[in-house]
Design a protein around this motif. Structure first.
Motif, PDB file in Angstrom:
ATOM      1  N   UNK A  17      -8.609 -13.171   2.396  1.00  0.00           N
ATOM      2  CA  UNK A  17      -7.339 -12.694   2.987  1.00  0.00           C
ATOM      3  C   UNK A  17      -7.470 -12.455   4.494  1.00  0.00           C
ATOM      4  N   UNK A  18      -8.694 -12.569   5.005  1.00  0.00           N
ATOM      5  CA  UNK A  18      -8.874 -12.386   6.451  1.00  0.00           C
ATOM      6  C   UNK A  18      -9.342 -10.983   6.810  1.00  0.00           C
ATOM      7  N   UNK A  19      -9.607 -10.150   5.798  1.00  0.00           N
ATOM      8  CA  UNK A  19     -10.186  -8.828   6.066  1.00  0.00           C
ATOM      9  C   UNK A  19     -11.713  -8.977   6.053  1.00  0.00           C
ATOM     10  N   UNK A  20     -12.433  -7.831   6.083  1.00  0.00           N
ATOM     11  CA  UNK A  20     -13.900  -7.935   6.037  1.00  0.00           C
ATOM     12  C   UNK A  20     -14.391  -7.668   4.617  1.00  0.00           C
ATOM     13  N   UNK A  21     -15.677  -7.952   4.381  1.00  0.00           N
ATOM     14  CA  UNK A  21     -16.172  -7.662   3.027  1.00  0.00           C
ATOM     15  C   UNK A  21     -16.686  -6.220   2.964  1.00  0.00           C
ATOM     16  N   UNK A  22     -17.036  -5.785   1.760  1.00  0.00           N
ATOM     17  CA  UNK A  22     -17.372  -4.369   1.579  1.00  0.00           C
ATOM     18  C   UNK A  22     -18.647  -3.977   2.325  1.00  0.00           C
ATOM     19  N   UNK A  82      -7.373  -7.841  -6.281  1.00  0.00           N
ATOM     20  CA  UNK A  82      -7.552  -6.514  -5.677  1.00  0.00           C
ATOM     21  C   UNK A  82      -6.675  -5.467  -6.367  1.00  0.00           C
ATOM     22  N   UNK A  83      -5.456  -5.870  -6.762  1.00  0.00           N
ATOM     23  CA  UNK A  83      -4.570  -4.932  -7.478  1.00  0.00           C
ATOM     24  C   UNK A  83      -5.214  -4.534  -8.808  1.00  0.00           C
ATOM     25  N   UNK A  84      -5.780  -5.497  -9.508  1.00  0.00           N
ATOM     26  CA  UNK A  84      -6.441  -5.164 -10.773  1.00  0.00           C
ATOM     27  C   UNK A  84      -7.647  -4.263 -10.530  1.00  0.00           C
ATOM     28  N   UNK A 129      -4.578  -2.476   0.789  1.00  0.00           N
ATOM     29  CA  UNK A 129      -3.916  -2.215   2.082  1.00  0.00           C
ATOM     30  C   UNK A 129      -4.598  -3.015   3.190  1.00  0.00           C
ATOM     31  N   UNK A 130      -5.926  -3.086   3.144  1.00  0.00           N
ATOM     32  CA  UNK A 130      -6.646  -3.859   4.169  1.00  0.00           C
ATOM     33  C   UNK A 130      -6.293  -5.346   4.053  1.00  0.00           C
ATOM     34  N   UNK A 131      -6.184  -5.841   2.830  1.00  0.00           N
ATOM     35  CA  UNK A 131      -5.874  -7.268   2.646  1.00  0.00           C
ATOM     36  C   UNK A 131      -4.452  -7.573   3.140  1.00  0.00           C
ATOM     37  N   UNK A 140       0.882  -1.298  11.618  1.00  0.00           N
ATOM     38  CA  UNK A 140      -0.331  -0.489  11.772  1.00  0.00           C
ATOM     39  C   UNK A 140      -0.667   0.142  10.430  1.00  0.00           C
ATOM     40  N   UNK A 141      -1.966   0.287  10.191  1.00  0.00           N
ATOM     41  CA  UNK A 141      -2.439   0.872   8.935  1.00  0.00           C
ATOM     42  C   UNK A 141      -3.179   2.172   9.239  1.00  0.00           C
TER      43      UNK A 141
END
Ligand code: NAD
Length: 524
Positions: free
Chosen positions: A30-35, A113-115, A209-211, A231-232
């Motif tokens: 999704x373009x976010x970072x990994x954990x 991610x929702x699951x 939210x990050x995704x 903004x988050x």
């Protein structure tokens, strides 16, 4: 305490390491970072844990927003508003159109991610993402339909009309149980209306939210929209309070419990801000003697047990005519006995976990209170998979026959408990139906048109949503969504809910050479 019912064997649960890897991959795509990258960034400063209700374990730690970053976000959102409001609405719609395309491309990732974060079964998680795509479509169309009215004025040579303008920064506070859909209902509509968004998601669902934030940032970059339109704020309720108190936030759209609404609404009112409240429900279905029981049972079981009872529109009260109570209860008990419970990623599962063990405790306490009030547990209510996942809360949906609508029945317990009450006359059923503090969603199951119309009439259901021959949950985005009384009175999503995100100006233009005053007043 649990009646004997034959349940399908519980499947194995996924392990936390596999869930962590799956979440990381979805985030990256999704373009976010990994954990791991987030964990490194969280080594200094405030952090927020990411957990999964599937096992109850922590997946990692995320860097939380600092108070300074939150202040900078609000300032930038407000600065962005000053230019975004002058961008033509159809051009703003291009941003939402691109967002819809990216959501479509990443629906599997978001559903994962929702699951993982909210515990929804696969088809409900995909359904939630579908809802996001649908509201983007709706908002893109809306971007060319932000209509005002021309009004017949009383003075010659004058034109009276109204125009709708962007309102300001929209602060969005969202709940854990619709971690992405509620954001999209607000954000897609707010953006086409010309309002930048500052989002404070539930602290239980930061990964989704990050995704979403990463996908919207990409949509903005792709369409040349300013990055400051979104903004988050990742953290606890203090950021919700900040949105409630800050006069730069023109609209606070808050989704969550009645308790939260009671705290947010007076703070926003104290500064004369605008509030859109989407709070708890205590939804009921009336089942009349003429109801098609096959259809009714299917409607009831999805509404009451779906999403493990964690929808604001979950069916919590069944008000059934005495003549059909016994056969209906028998069928529901049978259906409850067939509900596969367990790993929500397993295609056969229909009931996943509650969000956390606190929710499991709240359910057990509510069932104990109902039994003290004379309630009889007819099905479910027991905890499962406790040995496999002691930190998770897998519970069987409960069916409880109540002698009266006592205080616990009038209370929203955010878990799968369906209280059964019986009635003799439709007036009595409607009085029971409306005899709770909440007013979100409602249904009647009947084949009698008089009964159906009576339920929808002004002296029928007092809820914001009133259905015939479908359950209380699973609304389409095209209608306005929300409820009355303690549910807060807000409306989101379709119909004319967009008006909450804009301000109305009434314009009178005099194109004559005279200056007649309204109401025939003479002066000078
Ligand atoms: P919650 O009230 O605990 O939290 C919701 C959000 O409010 C979270 O982001 C939380 O951090 C924030 N918050 C909590 N207290 C706050 C405060 N004092 N000031 C500012 N922000 C605050 O709700 P939840 O447990 O996440 O969600 C379940 C509840 O939400 C249920 O009651 C459900 O019915 C309701 N809900 C309603 C709708 C609707 O559309 N009517 C939709 C989804 C959920």
């Amino acid at each position: 305490m649990t009646p004997a019912t034959a349940h399908p064997a519980a499947p194995r649960l996924p392990d936390t390491a596999a869930l962590r890897a799956r979440a990381s991959s979805a985030l990256r795509r999704c373009g976010a970072r990994d954990l791991d990258t987030y964990a490194d960034a969280a080594a200094t400063g405030p952090t927020l844990p990411a957990r999964t209700p599937l096992t109850g374990a922590a997946l990692g730690h995320l860097p939380a927003t600092t108070p300074g970053q939150a202040e900078a976000a609000l300032a930038e959102a407000h600065r962005t508003f000053l230019t975004w409001r002058t961008v033509p609405a159809p051009v703003r719609g291009a941003l939402v159109k691109r967002l819809g395309e990216l959501l479509t491309a990443h629906q599997e990732d978001l559903a994962d991610l929702v699951t993982i974060e909210a515990g929804k079964i696969r088809s409900e998680a995909l359904g939630e993402v579908r809802e996001m795509i649908d509201i983007c479509d709706f908002a893109v169309g809306l971007s060319r339909q932000l209509y005002g009215r021309t009004i017949a004025g009383e003075r010659p040579g004058h034109r009276l009309s109204e125009t709708w303008h962007p309102l300001g920064v929209a602060g969005v506070i969202s709940a854990f149980n619709f971690p992405v859909a509620v954001w999209s209902w607000n954000t897609a509509v707010a953006l086409v209306c010309g309002d930048p968004v500052v989002w404070k998601p539930s602290e239980l669902t930061p990964l989704t939210a990050l995704a979403c934030t990463a996908l919207l940032a990409r949509a903005a970059a792709d369409t040349g929209a300013p990055a400051g339109v979104h903004h988050l704020l990742l953290g606890g309720r203090e950021f919700g309070e900040m949105l409630a108190d800050d006069p730069r936030v023109a609209l606070v759209s808050a989704t969550g419990s009645v308790r939260m609404g009671r705290q947010v609404a007076p703070r926003v009112a104290a500064r004369f801000g605008r509030c859109l409240l989407e709070l708890g429900g205590n939804n009921a279905a009336v089942v009349t003697p003429s109801a098609d029981l096959d259809l009714t049972v299917r409607g009831i079981v999805f509404a009451a047990a779906g999403t493990a009872g964690q929808r604001c529109t979950t069916l919590r009260r069944l008000i059934v005519h005495e003549d059909v109570a016994e056969p209906l209860i028998e069928r529901i008990v049978h259906a409850y006995g067939q509900l596969p419970l367990g790993d929500p990623f397993d295609a056969a599962t229909l009931v996943g976990p509650l969000v956390d063990t606190a929710a499991g405790t709240a359910m057990a306490e509510a069932l104990a209170a109902a039994q003290r009030d004379g309630g009889k547990l007819l099905a479910g209510g027991d905890r499962c998979l406790a040995a496999e996942a002691p930190e998770a809360a897998y519970v069987r949906p409960a069916l409880v026959r109540m002698p009266a609508q006592t205080e616990i029945v009038r209370t929203e317990t955010f878990a799968p408990i369906l209280y059964v009450l019986t009635y003799r006359t439709l007036d009595e059923a409607i009085a029971l139906h409306n005899g709770v503090p909440q007013g979100l969603s409602s249904s009647i199951f009947t084949r009698d048109q008089r009964e159906a119309e009576r339920f929808l009439a002004p002296d029928g259901s007092d809820c914001g949503i009133a259905n015939v021959n479908i359950g209380t949950s699973g609304a389409e985005i095209g209608g306005a969504f929300g409820g009355e009384k303690e549910t807060g009175g807000g409306r989101e999503s379709g119909s004319d809910a967009w008006r909450a995100y804009m301000r109305r100006a009434t314009n009178t233009v005099n194109y004559s050479a005279d200056l007649p005053l309204a109401q025939g007043v003479n002066f000078l």
